[in-house]
Design a protein around this motif. Structure first.
Motif: not given
Lengths: 301, 372
Positions: B85-92, B94-101
């Motif tokens: 998920a963080l990689a998607m942010v790094e690659q621009d 995604a602006d937000l990541v929602l984690q549902i544990p």
């Protein structure tokens, strides 16, 4: 008509001296020439007299009005033609003239007699924009605009700079006819040959007046006899002449050299000396000095 | 007065003859006014969201559906691990990541507490802030839905609850155009009024024509008036064009009277033209005038509350902004267009602009010395 007393002016907080203790008097109805090289202070003096610049020292009167206190009266009674063409380039000849007439509260018709001789020359182009005119026509238009309110004094700052020989001659003819109307004209020029066309001239250099006289008077004041040296190879000839010990001064002057001698030395002796130095065609003849010779002599004193 | 008439005649003749300038003066602001409001919109749409659903429960699916259907978010992908998920942010992407544990639904039903984790890409401040806020409010809604649905089983605590219901006055749908178009029109007038008047005088300096004017008996203030009036007329024409565009393209019809608008615009132009004339007296070339004008225009346009509220600025800035005609006119424009304010309501801002204008113009006349 114009009286200047001890006028002094500096630029850059005193570092550049533009005018230094200038004293002058211009009589009514004369063409007075201010002759001097670029940077001599001619324009600064014009700007003070036309109330565009406040003098640092001294006083001046135009038409009996003080240039500082009575600036409004002066602006109503003088015409100024700056060295740089400064009419509206995007307005036509007629519009420019009309504008300046109305600004002075008059009309073209009212003073048409005064500008008629000049205006008829540019009238065929009266609907042309000023920016599209030739140098000579621009100059005539500028003169018309400076005259349209029938000024008592006309200030012309280098009016013939950048104008062809024929137009220059015409221009001086126009000034002569204006003098007949009783207009006092103060004109500056870097051209020495125009000096002889003035009634009186002042030679100005580095902000100081060197001499004021009629052109003839200035020429008469030349001290000593002037000689012209002719010969092939002006540069070497100049070197050789300057090397002769009897020579007081020697300058290149067109295709000849103008030289003066120290007391005792003579032209024929120089001619013999030059011929002995290999300038076999060298000729040294006495001549009458011109304004420029006087100017150079004054500069060296 | 006769002289003023002749000066004006000359100015208008020159202005109308400069076709290229007229074209630029009208077409450029027209394009800006049509395009800028479309882009200058704070409502954040299309926030890219990546979801890391570790729970895979009906509740989490429902939650994701709710987010998707809000219209604000674009689901760019599901991630299997947080790293992904963080990689998607790094690659621009995604602006937000929602984690549902894991065990989210179970914890919700059993312990009445569910924890979610939101990671926000804060490089684009506004988008991140608003995106996070939107997501929180959606999740809040969702939470209430769950509480309501499961009400009988898990009675909510009887603690008093405060419910805030807000309604937007004067602009019920928070239509940004209603708010931005008048302000953008003011910024356009700000630049044109101050720059054109400054350039015009400096041009006379550069071409030397001012010398010729200075040896005439024209009075200083007449000359300045001769420069002010043509640009005032030009400014009002541009203003009218702006109102027409606002109506034609954005359907904005001012609630207040046109008299108030035009009266204020005249006072505003008077003050901005005064600035231009003043700058001209301090500049010898158009380049100098341009640099000086830019300095003021940038500050005026950025600080006058077009984009950021003046009220949230530090106190020194608020005091400073009080001296900006642009800020006062933007307030007048917005209140007249949206609220229908009259002269009485806008009196303070009108007075402020008039005072600023008076100071600037007097300064300009005094500083424009014919003798220098």
């Amino acid at each position: 008509m114009i009286r200047i007393e001890h006028i002094g002016m500096t630029y850059d907080k005193g570092r550049v001296v533009a005018l230094q203790d200038v004293n002058l008097e211009v009589n009514k109805g004369e063409i007075f020439g201010l002759i001097g090289p670029d940077g001599a202070g001619k324009t600064t003096l014009f700007r003070i007299l036309t109330t565009l610049l406040l003098p640092e020292k001294g006083q001046a009167w135009v038409n009996n009005y003080d240039v500082v206190k009575d600036y409004k009266a002066i602006r109503n009674s003088v015409g100024y033609m700056p060295g740089k063409f400064s009419l509206y380039q995007d307005l036509t000849i007629e519009e420019n003239l009309n504008f300046f007439a109305t600004v002075f509260g008059t009309t073209i018709a009212e003073n048409y007699d005064l500008i008629k001789d000049i205006y008829v020359q540019i009238e065929p182009f009266k609907n042309r924009r000023a920016g599209k005119l030739s140098g000579g026509m621009k100059q005539k238009l500028a003169l018309c605009c400076a005259l349209i309110h029938k000024p008592d004094v006309l200030f012309l700052d280098e009016p013939t700079t950048g104008v062809d020989v024929v137009s220059r001659k015409e221009f001086w003819d126009m000034l002569k006819s204006l003098r007949k109307e009783g207009i006092t004209i103060l004109v500056s020029t870097p051209y020495m040959d125009e000096a002889t066309l003035c009634d009186r001239i002042a030679l100005i250099q580095k902000g100081s007046i060197l001499s004021v006289d009629t052109p003839e008077g200035i020429v008469h004041s030349f001290s000593g006899q002037l000689y012209a040296v002719h010969g092939q190879g002006t540069y070497h000839l100049l070197q050789a002449t300057r090397g002769y010990e009897g020579v007081a001064s020697c300058f290149a002057f067109g295709d000849a050299l103008h030289a003066t001698f120290k007391p005792g030395a003579q032209g024929p002796a120089l001619q013999a000396y030059l011929q002995s130095k290999g300038h076999s065609d060298a000729r040294v003849d006495p001549i009458k000095p011109g304004i420029e010779d006087c100017f150079i002599q004054l500069l060296n004193q | 007065m006769r002289t003023l008439f002749f000066l004006l005649e000359k100015e208008f003749r020159q202005l109308l003859r400069n076709r290229q300038l007229i074209r630029i003066l009208f077409i450029a602001p027209m394009i800006q006014l049509i395009l800028l409001p479309l882009a200058a919109d704070y409502s954040v749409k299309n926030v890219n969201i990546a979801v890391l659903d570790q729970d895979h429960s009906p509740t989490s699916t429902k939650m994701i559906e709710k987010i998707k259907s809000s219209g604000r978010f674009r689901l760019t992908g599901y991630a299997d691990t947080y790293k992904q998920a963080l990689a998607m942010v790094e690659q621009d992407k995604a602006d937000l990541v929602l984690q549902i544990p894991l065990h989210f639904e179970r914890d919700m039903t059993r312990e009445n507490v569910g924890k979610l984790y939101i990671a926000i890409n804060a490089i684009e401040g506004t988008k991140a802030n608003l995106g996070g806020a939107y997501l929180s409010s959606i999740l809040n809604d969702f939470n209430e839905d769950i509480v309501t649905e499961s009400g009988p089983i898990n009675p909510s605590p009887n603690a008093p609850q405060i419910t805030v219901v807000s309604s937007n006055w004067y602009n019920p749908h928070l239509n940004y155009n209603l708010y931005m178009v008048p302000a953008i029109l003011v910024t356009l007038l700000t630049s044109i009024a101050s720059m054109q008047s400054a350039f015009n005088i400096v041009q006379e300096k550069e071409k030397g024509t001012i010398e010729q004017i200075n040896v005439t008996p024209i009075r200083k203030y007449i000359f300045i008036l001769g420069k002010l009036i043509p640009f005032l007329v030009l400014g009002l024409l541009l203003f009218s064009m702006g109102l027409v565009i606002a109506r034609a393209f954005y359907g904005i019809i001012p609630l207040g009277s046109l008299w108030v608008l035009y009266g204020s615009a005249t006072v505003f132009l008077f003050s901005m033209l005064g600035l231009g004339l003043l700058l001209a007296t301090y500049s010898a070339t158009q380049q100098q005038a341009m640099s000086l004008a830019f300095f003021f225009i940038n500050i005026f346009n950025l600080l006058s509350g077009v984009f950021t509220a003046v009220d949230s600025m530090p106190n020194w800035a608020k005091t400073l902004v009080e001296t900006f005609p642009t800020s006062h006119f933007i307030k007048i424009m917005r209140s007249v267009v949206l609220k229908g304010s009259d002269f009485h309501d806008t009196a303070y801002h009108l007075g402020a602009m008039a005072l600023i204008g008076l100071v600037l113009n007097t300064w300009a006349v005094l500083n424009y010395r014919k003798t220098a």
